[in-house]
Scaffold this active site. Structure first.
Site, PDB file in Angstrom:
ATOM      1  N   HIS A  54       4.845  -3.792 -11.193  1.00 21.16           N
ATOM      2  CA  HIS A  54       4.244  -5.073 -11.591  1.00 21.16           C
ATOM      3  C   HIS A  54       4.374  -5.262 -13.099  1.00 21.16           C
ATOM      4  CE1 HIS A  54       1.619  -8.500 -11.834  1.00 21.16           C
ATOM      5  NE2 HIS A  54       0.767  -7.838 -12.590  1.00 21.16           N
ATOM      6  N   LEU A  60       3.120   3.502  -8.319  1.00 20.41           N
ATOM      7  CA  LEU A  60       4.446   2.897  -8.411  1.00 20.41           C
ATOM      8  C   LEU A  60       4.357   1.377  -8.340  1.00 20.41           C
ATOM      9  CD1 LEU A  60       7.513   3.183  -8.529  1.00 20.41           C
ATOM     10  CD2 LEU A  60       7.507   3.508  -6.037  1.00 20.41           C
ATOM     11  N   ARG A  73     -13.140   7.365 -33.428  1.00 22.90           N
ATOM     12  CA  ARG A  73     -14.557   7.713 -33.584  1.00 22.90           C
ATOM     13  C   ARG A  73     -14.701   9.218 -33.815  1.00 22.90           C
ATOM     14  NH1 ARG A  73     -18.868   6.360 -29.422  1.00 22.90           N
ATOM     15  NH2 ARG A  73     -20.120   7.041 -31.199  1.00 22.90           N
ATOM     16  N   GLU A 107      -7.169   6.892 -24.293  1.00 20.41           N
ATOM     17  CA  GLU A 107      -6.559   6.601 -25.591  1.00 20.41           C
ATOM     18  C   GLU A 107      -7.204   7.436 -26.686  1.00 20.41           C
ATOM     19  OE1 GLU A 107      -5.814   2.619 -28.381  1.00 20.41           O
ATOM     20  OE2 GLU A 107      -6.198   2.447 -26.222  1.00 20.41           O
ATOM     21  N   ARG A 149     -12.925   3.575 -40.045  1.00 28.06           N
ATOM     22  CA  ARG A 149     -11.743   2.970 -39.418  1.00 28.06           C
ATOM     23  C   ARG A 149     -11.692   1.456 -39.619  1.00 28.06           C
ATOM     24  NH1 ARG A 149     -13.231   3.388 -32.923  1.00 28.06           N
ATOM     25  NH2 ARG A 149     -15.402   2.760 -33.133  1.00 28.06           N
ATOM     26  N   HIS A 179      -6.948  -2.022  -7.516  1.00 31.10           N
ATOM     27  CA  HIS A 179      -6.253  -1.825  -6.243  1.00 31.10           C
ATOM     28  C   HIS A 179      -4.898  -1.177  -6.433  1.00 31.10           C
ATOM     29  CE1 HIS A 179      -4.465  -5.539  -7.725  1.00 31.10           C
ATOM     30  NE2 HIS A 179      -3.483  -5.365  -6.877  1.00 31.10           N
ATOM     31  N   ARG A 218       7.087  -7.640 -17.954  1.00 29.43           N
ATOM     32  CA  ARG A 218       7.449  -7.385 -19.338  1.00 29.43           C
ATOM     33  C   ARG A 218       8.923  -7.085 -19.581  1.00 29.43           C
ATOM     34  NH1 ARG A 218       4.176 -10.498 -21.680  1.00 29.43           N
ATOM     35  NH2 ARG A 218       2.056 -10.206 -20.914  1.00 29.43           N
ATOM     36  N   SER A 271      -9.116   8.311 -29.937  1.00 27.01           N
ATOM     37  CA  SER A 271     -10.267   7.601 -30.498  1.00 27.01           C
ATOM     38  C   SER A 271     -10.518   8.027 -31.930  1.00 27.01           C
ATOM     39  CB  SER A 271     -11.527   7.864 -29.671  1.00 27.01           C
ATOM     40  OG  SER A 271     -12.660   7.299 -30.308  1.00 27.01           O
ATOM     41  N   SER A 305       0.811  -1.223   0.000  1.00 22.70           N
ATOM     42  CA  SER A 305       0.000   0.000   0.000  1.00 22.70           C
ATOM     43  C   SER A 305       0.849   1.280   0.000  1.00 22.70           C
ATOM     44  CB  SER A 305      -0.986  -0.004   1.166  1.00 22.70           C
ATOM     45  OG  SER A 305      -0.322  -0.084   2.406  1.00 22.70           O
TER      46      SER A 305
END
Length: 227
Positions: free
Chosen positions: A189, A184, A97, A93, A165, A86, A194, A95, A56
């Site tokens: 994670h 952070l 559209r 992002e 599109r 959590h 990755r 778009s 936390s």
């Protein structure tokens, strides 16, 4: 600060809140204490928190990035936001559209194409031959060229951008831009997953860029949280 990735992509550090000291003070508030500067005891506390999986305090520091990446990378990255409330993530992002920004695609060089691995259903093996790699690049470029013509035709003929599109070529290779704001803990994670040697090469490159941008901000925490 911005780090270029692949042929046209990048990761840019937009903003951040906190540092190693904010992690420490978030933990020490339990005892009504606060550090004004990072001390050796504070470093020990960060090591303890990371070792004992007390996460936390690492959520009280946040980092905001702008990322420009092929969709195959962006969608893999998105998995770390879905179901991770959590760890405090936000994602916005561009778009199509609403806008008709220029279409850019990730085009591997002929030497960048990889073979299927021998003993796995996912991942990559050794590079393919130069002949196959050159053919793959040429085929991709032909698809992109034709798709762009079709997309532009649709827009010129007053087809709504949200439908036009559908004609955009090379969906997995098309670049998209997004803002990613995360704690952070969440960033670490993502990095642990990755930066791993068996993750997809392209997203490894983005993870490496994220690491280089975050390391100066949270040197102690990253040292302890990145396995």
């Amino acid at each position: 600060m911005k780090i270029n990735v692949l042929d046209k992509g990048y990761v840019r550090l937009v903003d951040h809140m906190g540092g190693d000291l904010s992690v420490v003070n978030s933990a020490r508030v339990s005892y009504a204490k606060e550090s004004k500067e990072l001390t050796p005891n504070d470093v020990k506390l960060i090591k303890f928190l990371a070792r004992e999986d007390h996460m936390s305090p690492f959520r009280h520091a946040t980092i905001q990035f702008e990322v420009y990446a092929p969709l195959m990378v962006a969608r893999q990255h998105w998995k770390y936001v879905v179901g991770s409330d959590h760890t405090m993530d936000a994602w916005n992002e561009a778009s199509r559209r609403y806008i008709t920004i220029d279409v850019e695609n990730y085009v591997p060089n002929p030497t960048d194409w990889r073979s299927k691995p021998e003993n796995s259903k996912q991942g990559s093996g050794e590079p393919v031959t130069n002949t196959i790699g050159l053919e793959a690049t040429q085929r991709l470029l032909r698809q992109i060229e034709q798709g762009l013509k079709d997309y532009e035709w649709a827009l010129e003929n007053n087809i709504a951008p949200e439908q036009a599109r559908l004609l955009i070529p090379s969906a997995y290779g098309m670049y998209t831009a997004y803002y990613w704001t995360a704690s952070l803990q969440s960033v670490c994670h993502f990095l642990n997953q990755r930066l791993a040697h068996d993750s997809q090469y392209e997203i490894q490159q983005y993870a490496a860029a994220v690491y280089e941008l975050v390391k100066p901000l949270f040197p102690v925490s990253l040292e302890e949280l990145i396995k």
